[in-house]
Each structure stands twice: as C-alpha cells, then as structure tokens.
Design an enzyme around this catalytic site. Structure first.
Site, PDB file in Angstrom:
ATOM      1  N   CYS A   2       0.839  -1.192   0.000  1.00 17.32           N
ATOM      2  CA  CYS A   2       0.000   0.000   0.000  1.00 17.32           C
ATOM      3  C   CYS A   2       0.876   1.244   0.000  1.00 17.32           C
ATOM      4  O   CYS A   2       1.873   1.320   0.704  1.00 17.32           O
ATOM      5  CB  CYS A   2      -0.944   0.080   1.185  1.00 17.32           C
ATOM      6  N   ARG A  27       3.996  -0.484  -4.675  1.00 19.78           N
ATOM      7  CA  ARG A  27       3.692  -0.947  -3.317  1.00 19.78           C
ATOM      8  C   ARG A  27       2.379  -1.722  -3.254  1.00 19.78           C
ATOM      9  O   ARG A  27       1.989  -2.233  -2.206  1.00 19.78           O
ATOM     10  CB  ARG A  27       3.606   0.243  -2.363  1.00 19.78           C
ATOM     11  N   TRP A  75      -2.606  -2.886  -1.694  1.00 22.07           N
ATOM     12  CA  TRP A  75      -2.300  -4.309  -1.817  1.00 22.07           C
ATOM     13  C   TRP A  75      -3.133  -4.981  -0.727  1.00 22.07           C
ATOM     14  O   TRP A  75      -2.853  -4.836   0.452  1.00 22.07           O
ATOM     15  CB  TRP A  75      -0.815  -4.558  -1.586  1.00 22.07           C
ATOM     16  N   ASN A  99      -1.531   2.551   5.539  1.00 28.77           N
ATOM     17  CA  ASN A  99      -0.607   1.486   5.144  1.00 28.77           C
ATOM     18  C   ASN A  99      -0.224   0.749   6.412  1.00 28.77           C
ATOM     19  O   ASN A  99       0.258   1.366   7.357  1.00 28.77           O
ATOM     20  CB  ASN A  99       0.623   2.118   4.467  1.00 28.77           C
ATOM     21  N   GLY A 100      -0.461  -0.558   6.435  1.00 26.49           N
ATOM     22  CA  GLY A 100      -0.139  -1.350   7.626  1.00 26.49           C
ATOM     23  C   GLY A 100      -1.290  -2.281   7.958  1.00 26.49           C
ATOM     24  O   GLY A 100      -2.194  -2.491   7.139  1.00 26.49           O
ATOM     25  N   LYS A 482      12.890 -15.579  -9.473  1.00 21.38           N
ATOM     26  CA  LYS A 482      12.763 -14.542 -10.506  1.00 21.38           C
ATOM     27  C   LYS A 482      11.825 -15.019 -11.601  1.00 21.38           C
ATOM     28  O   LYS A 482      10.945 -14.303 -12.037  1.00 21.38           O
ATOM     29  CB  LYS A 482      14.162 -14.260 -11.075  1.00 21.38           C
ATOM     30  N   GLU A 485       8.080 -15.462 -10.283  1.00 17.74           N
ATOM     31  CA  GLU A 485       7.344 -14.269  -9.842  1.00 17.74           C
ATOM     32  C   GLU A 485       6.890 -13.392 -11.007  1.00 17.74           C
ATOM     33  O   GLU A 485       5.846 -12.760 -10.924  1.00 17.74           O
ATOM     34  CB  GLU A 485       8.116 -13.467  -8.786  1.00 17.74           C
ATOM     35  N   HIS A 501      16.297 -37.808  -5.430  1.00 21.41           N
ATOM     36  CA  HIS A 501      15.681 -38.346  -4.216  1.00 21.41           C
ATOM     37  C   HIS A 501      14.187 -38.054  -4.170  1.00 21.41           C
ATOM     38  O   HIS A 501      13.616 -37.838  -3.110  1.00 21.41           O
ATOM     39  CB  HIS A 501      16.401 -37.800  -2.983  1.00 21.41           C
TER      40      HIS A 501
HETATM   41  C1  G6P Z   1       9.200  -8.541  -1.807  1.00 20.54           C
HETATM   42  C2  G6P Z   1       9.805  -8.286  -3.168  1.00 20.54           C
HETATM   43  C3  G6P Z   1      11.101  -9.075  -3.335  1.00 20.54           C
HETATM   44  C4  G6P Z   1      12.053  -8.722  -2.211  1.00 20.54           C
HETATM   45  C5  G6P Z   1      11.421  -8.975  -0.846  1.00 20.54           C
HETATM   46  C6  G6P Z   1      12.270  -8.395   0.265  1.00 20.54           C
HETATM   47  O1  G6P Z   1       8.716  -9.830  -1.730  1.00 20.54           O
HETATM   48  O2  G6P Z   1       8.898  -8.631  -4.190  1.00 20.54           O
HETATM   49  O3  G6P Z   1      11.690  -8.759  -4.573  1.00 20.54           O
HETATM   50  O4  G6P Z   1      13.216  -9.467  -2.343  1.00 20.54           O
HETATM   51  O5  G6P Z   1      10.153  -8.314  -0.769  1.00 20.54           O
HETATM   52  O6  G6P Z   1      12.271  -7.000   0.138  1.00 20.54           O
HETATM   53  P1  G6P Z   1      13.372  -6.050   0.722  1.00 20.54           P
HETATM   54  O7  G6P Z   1      12.894  -4.682   0.372  1.00 20.54           O
HETATM   55  O8  G6P Z   1      13.392  -6.264   2.212  1.00 20.54           O
HETATM   56  O9  G6P Z   1      14.673  -6.402   0.098  1.00 20.54           O
END
Ligand code: G6P
Length: 605
Positions: A2, A27, A75, A99-100, A482, A485, A501
């Site tokens: 957010c 965000r 979000w 936000n939160g 990567k 996502e 395994h």
């Molecule tokens: C989210 C993002 C990732 C990131 C992770 C940690 O999930 O999509 O790309 O690695 O947060 O974020 P940070 O800002 O703490 O590196």
C-alpha cells in the site's frame, strides 16, 4: 504494501496526488482512491484497479479547485480488492488512508459496533478510521483524537487523515510503516516513499515512530517537537523513470554494472576493502563469533549466496535466515553473534521485526539497505547502503546484485582484518568484485539474442527446474524465484544431487532443466546430474563458465559465460537467469513490472 500520499498547498491537488500514486503503485496495485477538499466539501473517489482507473473516474467526475487531497494505492490484506474495500475510508467527519495492519481490529470493531457504528467494508482500516472519528466527534482536537485512538491499536500503521472542519489540513501518524513528509515551493506533501515526491520536491523529513504531524499550505508541524528537521535528497526524478526501456526491470538490469560499482566504491581504499564510511572500523570485527543474515525474498537469497563465502573466507559460522521465521523459531545466539539485516526497501515488516528482535537480545546489528533513511537503515546499529538508486520493478535485480556484491566485499574485509586473508589476496578479490563482476555483467547483458533463444524453447512449459551445486544452488534459488514471480511458470530450484531423491519423478519429455555450473570443482558432478535428467527426456540448458570442457556434449543448449574468475562467473550467471526470467515473461505477455498478487515493499507480516 500500500502506498499513501497527501498534498496541501497553493496548486490543484488531485493531479499531484494521482501522479504520486502512479509512482507508488509498486507498493500495491489492486485498488486505488483519492479524497480531496473541493468547493463543495470533501469528495471521495475510489475504485478497484489501478491509477489509470482512478484517472478515468476523475475525468468523468473531476474534483476541481481542490488544494488538499490524500490518496492510496492498495495491496489487499483484509478484504478482497473491491471499490468498497479501497481507501480512503470515511466514517462520520473523518477521511483516512492507511498502510499497515491493525491486528486487533476485530475487537475494536465489535466495540464500535456496540456503540452504533455501521461498517461498509471488510477492512481493518475502516475500523481505525471509525475509532479516530469517535474521539474527534466526541470533541477531541485532531491530535488528541489520533493519539487516543492509536493508543488502542496493535499492529502497524501510517495514516494520512483529513477531518471535516479542518479545512485544507492533513494530519498523519506512523508506527511500523514508513512515512515521510516533504516541503515544496507550492505546499507540503507526505508519502510512503520519497520517490513518489521527486517530481515535486527534494526537501524531506522522515517521521519517527509515533510522531503526529500536521500539514497545511503554510507549514508542517510535528507535535511535541515543532518544525521538521528538513533534509535534501540527491535522488533525481530521472533516476525513477523508465528512460526509454520497455520495462523498469529491463532498465534496472542494465543499470547493474554501475550499481555494483556504486555499492562498492565507497568501501574500497587503496585497493582494499574499508567500511569506515559506515562507521565500521577494525574493532567491529574483533568479537564476531558467528553471523546471521536475516532477510526476505531475494534479499534472503543474497544471504544464501554470501553465507558460504563468509564462512569460507572468515572462518566463522554464517547462515542466512528467512526473516518471517527468525524470531518465532529463533536460532541459538551468543554474545558475538552479528545479525545482518538485508533489505532493498529498508521497510520489510519481517526484516524490521527481526532487527528489533536481535537488538532486544543485545546482539550487534548491521543493515545492508538500499532505500536511504528507511526504518531498518535508521534502527540498525550500523548501516551500509547499497546505493543502487530507486528500484521500481517489483522483481528485484540490481537490489540483489548490489546486496550480493556488498556482502562479498564485507567478507573480504572481515577476512583481511582478522588476518586470515593476506593483503595480496584481499586486493585481488576486491579487484575482481569491482572491475571484473561489472564487466562480466555488461558482457552478459549484450547477449540478449542467445537468452531469447533459450526463452523461446521453454516459455510454454508448465514447469521448469533450476539445478546447481554449492554457490550455484544458491543462485538457482534466486533464478527460480525470478522466473516464477514474473512469468507465473511453476519453477523449482534443487541442489543438483538431490533431484534424484524424489523430484526427478516430475521430469517428463521436454521438461526444461536449467543447470548452473560456475563451481569448477563440481563440474563433473554437474555433468552427471544433467545426464540423469536428460536421459529421462528433459530439455537441458546449461549456464556455465568456459572452463567446463564438455559442456556442449552434456546439454541441449549451452550458454557459456564470459571468461572470468570465480567471482565474475557468479555475477554473469545471475544476469543470465534474470534475463531468462524477463524474456520468458515477455513471451508469455505478463505484466513484467507489476506481477499479479505481489507488491515490492512488504510492510505487513
Ligand atoms: C518482496 C519483493 C522481493 C524482495 C522482498 C524483500 O517480496 O517482491 O523482490 O526481495 O520483498 O524486500 P526487501 O525490500 O526487504 O529487500
């Protein structure tokens, strides 16, 4: 998680707020809204979808002559994305964006319902709004109403609030979620993140935990404190724009050679690592008995890559932990445990909570952070910025490579200071990191056509596997994240020797298996593992250094990394897998910069 923004001043507010919201969409981008004080009072517009949907709604129903507004891009956490659950929320004479997460919202809601409040949405935010409104309508001034209400809330919040009766004034408060205020020539602003305000101003102030602020067109006032302590950022709006690239992700991938240099150069003196610019002198390393790297997502993967390097070079135990597990399943710590929190955004809720947990245990903490002046950067005992510049694409690229390179340099520094690595070797490793790694990244970036050919062969697959051994297994985990996502293809990373395994049963005719082989000592083993899956019908792709002699005989398609040392190989492989993910997502027509269900900055647990 957010984004919030607000403006009050001498110019039309809605355009500024929607412009900032566009930047804040990283965000969260499932719903969006604005409320603005126009000629006929406060008007609220909100909708499911992105800022473009809000702009459409505003073109049909403009809010003219509004000089004060707050906005939100969401979000979803509590309540699915919908017009009703979108922010701002309004209860009585109070309008608010949040936000939160208010963790005890159910209890608060039940109490408020007893008092006759009717709720429209399923959100925790509307409950927060109702509680603040209750005290405001009971006659408290806005500051007191905010303090009283937030006193009952558990969890995290950054609120921006407008009250009927307080014309052209925005109040804000934060706890656990980021919030900065800013001063322009045209008025005053607030936002979750400074990049959203770069089109308007560079003068900003980060709010501390619990601070309440009042913004009017004439000034900003922090209660119990007074005039904010303004700072000027050297970030530019240009750096937060696409600059001719199709996607932010592509732009940020291409920025990596410079980003790595920017991260490392302040910490190199006379060819040797030196972290004194971060307040880290020789004594810092003396009492370190073990290191915990704690982070989320790709930042945790940077830790997975760095941990064996640190152990190998510094002869102290080092492990990378998932931040959301760290404090609930705490590992053994001792006096002498250094906790390194790695975070691009500097605001990730679980990483921040782990930092606070580590500090509560009396442990020494170091933040490796990109976004300047963020909570993790400010609360860690020491902070080394990665200086990668704004990262907008949700899938991190330059964030990860700068974290990995800085952690590697830290390992060299510690090893040298402890007398384990001699000067010559420390210099040679530093040189490889600073000169060779960016160069290999650059050379790999130039080989887009080869990567496109790999992507063409695999993009329609249901399922893809990455395999690797040693550091290449750590790289595989980031490669797999990567790919899935941004392209939504199921992808798993396996330690190459482990596939047989159980998981090898998933290999069918044509299932792509991408092997990473930069660890020379493990080439033979990798060769066998690739043959195991190939003989079961898999389509094998091998990303390896030029030292792997039988590469072309071993896999269906081979991407030979530019000639380099071990360090260059690691960074070349990172680039290759980032480029594969990008090309696969492009072929599948995905929204590369804003993948579904995700957000860049995850400020909820
Ligand atoms: C989210 C993002 C990732 C990131 C992770 C940690 O999930 O999509 O790309 O690695 O947060 O974020 P940070 O800002 O703490 O590196």
């Amino acid at each position: 998680m957010c984004g919030i923004i607000g403006y009050t001043g001498f110019e039309e507010a809605t355009g500024k707020v929607t412009c900032g919201l566009e930047i804040l969409e990283y965000r969260g981008y499932d719903s969006v809204g604005i409320c603005a004080k126009g000629q006929d009072g406060i008007k609220l517009l909100k909708t499911k979808g992105r800022v473009s949907s809000l702009n459409e709604a505003l073109s049909k129903s403009p809010i003219d002559s509004a000089f004060c507004a707050i906005g939100h891009t969401r979000w979803a956490t509590h309540g699915a994305p919908s017009d009703t659950n979108a922010h701002p929320h309004n209860v009585g004479r109070t309008y608010l964006v949040h936000n939160g997460i208010i963790e005890n919202y159910k209890e608060l809601k039940a109490e408020l319902e007893k008092g006759g409040v009717k709720f429209l949405s399923e959100t925790d935010t509307e409950v927060g709004c109702a509680l603040i409104n209750k005290y405001y309508e009971e006659g408290c001034d806005p500051h007191t109403a905010i303090l009283k209400a937030t006193g009952f809330m558990h969890g995290s919040y950054a609120f921006a609030i407008m009250f009927e009766g307080e014309d052209n004034t925005i109040y804000a408060v934060r706890k656990g979620s980021p919030l900065i205020i800013a001063k322009g020539i045209d008025g005053y602003y607030l936002a979750s993140d400074l990049t959203a305000l770069l089109p308007f101003t560079k003068v900003y102030c980060s709010l501390n935990e619990g601070e309440v602020v009042r913004l009017t067109k004439d000034g900003a006032f922090i209660f119990n404190k007074g005039e904010p302590d303004w700072k000027v950022t050297n970030m530019s709006f240009e750096s937060a724009k696409k600059g001719g690239y199709d996607h932010f992700m592509l732009k940020e991938m291409n920025e990596q050679p410079n980003a790595i240099k920017n991260a490392l150069s302040p910490r190199i003196k006379d060819g040797l690592p030196d972290f004194s610019c971060d307040g880290i002198d020789d004594s810092f390393f003396e009492d370190i008995k073990e290191i915990h790297i704690v982070a989320c997502g790709s930042a945790m993967h940077a830790g997975l890559l760095a941990a064996p390097i640190i152990e190998g070079l510094c002869m102290v135990p080092c492990r990378s932990y998932i931040a959301s597990e760290y404090r609930y399943n705490p590992p053994f710590t001792q006096k002498g445990t250094l906790v390194i929190i790695v975070s691009q955004s500097g605001e990730t809720a679980d990483s921040l909570a782990s930092l606070r947990y580590a500090k509560s245990q009396g442990l020494k903490t170091l933040g490796i952070v990109n976004a300047v002046e963020t909570t993790i950067a400010r609360e860690a005992d020491f902070c080394a910025y990665t200086y990668a510049g704004p990262e907008i694409a949700v899938a991190t690229t330059k964030g990860y490579t700068t974290q990995a390179s800085l952690l590697y340099l830290f390992a060299v520094a510690m090893s040298f200071k402890k007398g384990i690595t001699d000067k010559e070797n420390a210099k040679s490793l530093t040189e490889c990191l600073f000169f060779e790694a960016p160069q290999v990244v650059e050379q790999t970036l130039e080989r887009g056509e080869e990567i496109k050919a790999i992507a063409k062969e695999i993009y329609e697959s249901q399922s893809i596997f990455y395999i690797g051994r040693g550091l290449d297994y750590a790289l595989s985990q980031e490669a797999s994240l990567k790919l899935k996502e941004i392209s939504y293809v199921h992808c798993e990373a396996y330690a190459a020797g482990e596939l047989k395994h159980g998981t090898i049963s998933l290999i069918e005719r044509g299932t792509p298996v991408i092997a990473i082989a930069t660890e020379e000592a493990l080439f033979d083993k990798m060769d066998s593992n690739i043959k195991e899956v190939k003989s079961r019908g898999s389509h094998t792709v091998l990303i390896c250094t030029d030292k792997m002699e039988n590469a072309h005989a071993c896999a269906d398609r081979v991407f030979v990394l530019p000639r380099s040392s071990r360090i260059g190989g690691i960074f070349g492989a990172i680039l290759a897998v980032q480029m594969i993910a990008y090309e696969v997502a492009r072929l599948r027509g995905c929204d590369i910069d804003k993948p579904r269900n995700l957000a860049k900055s995850v400020t909820v647990e």
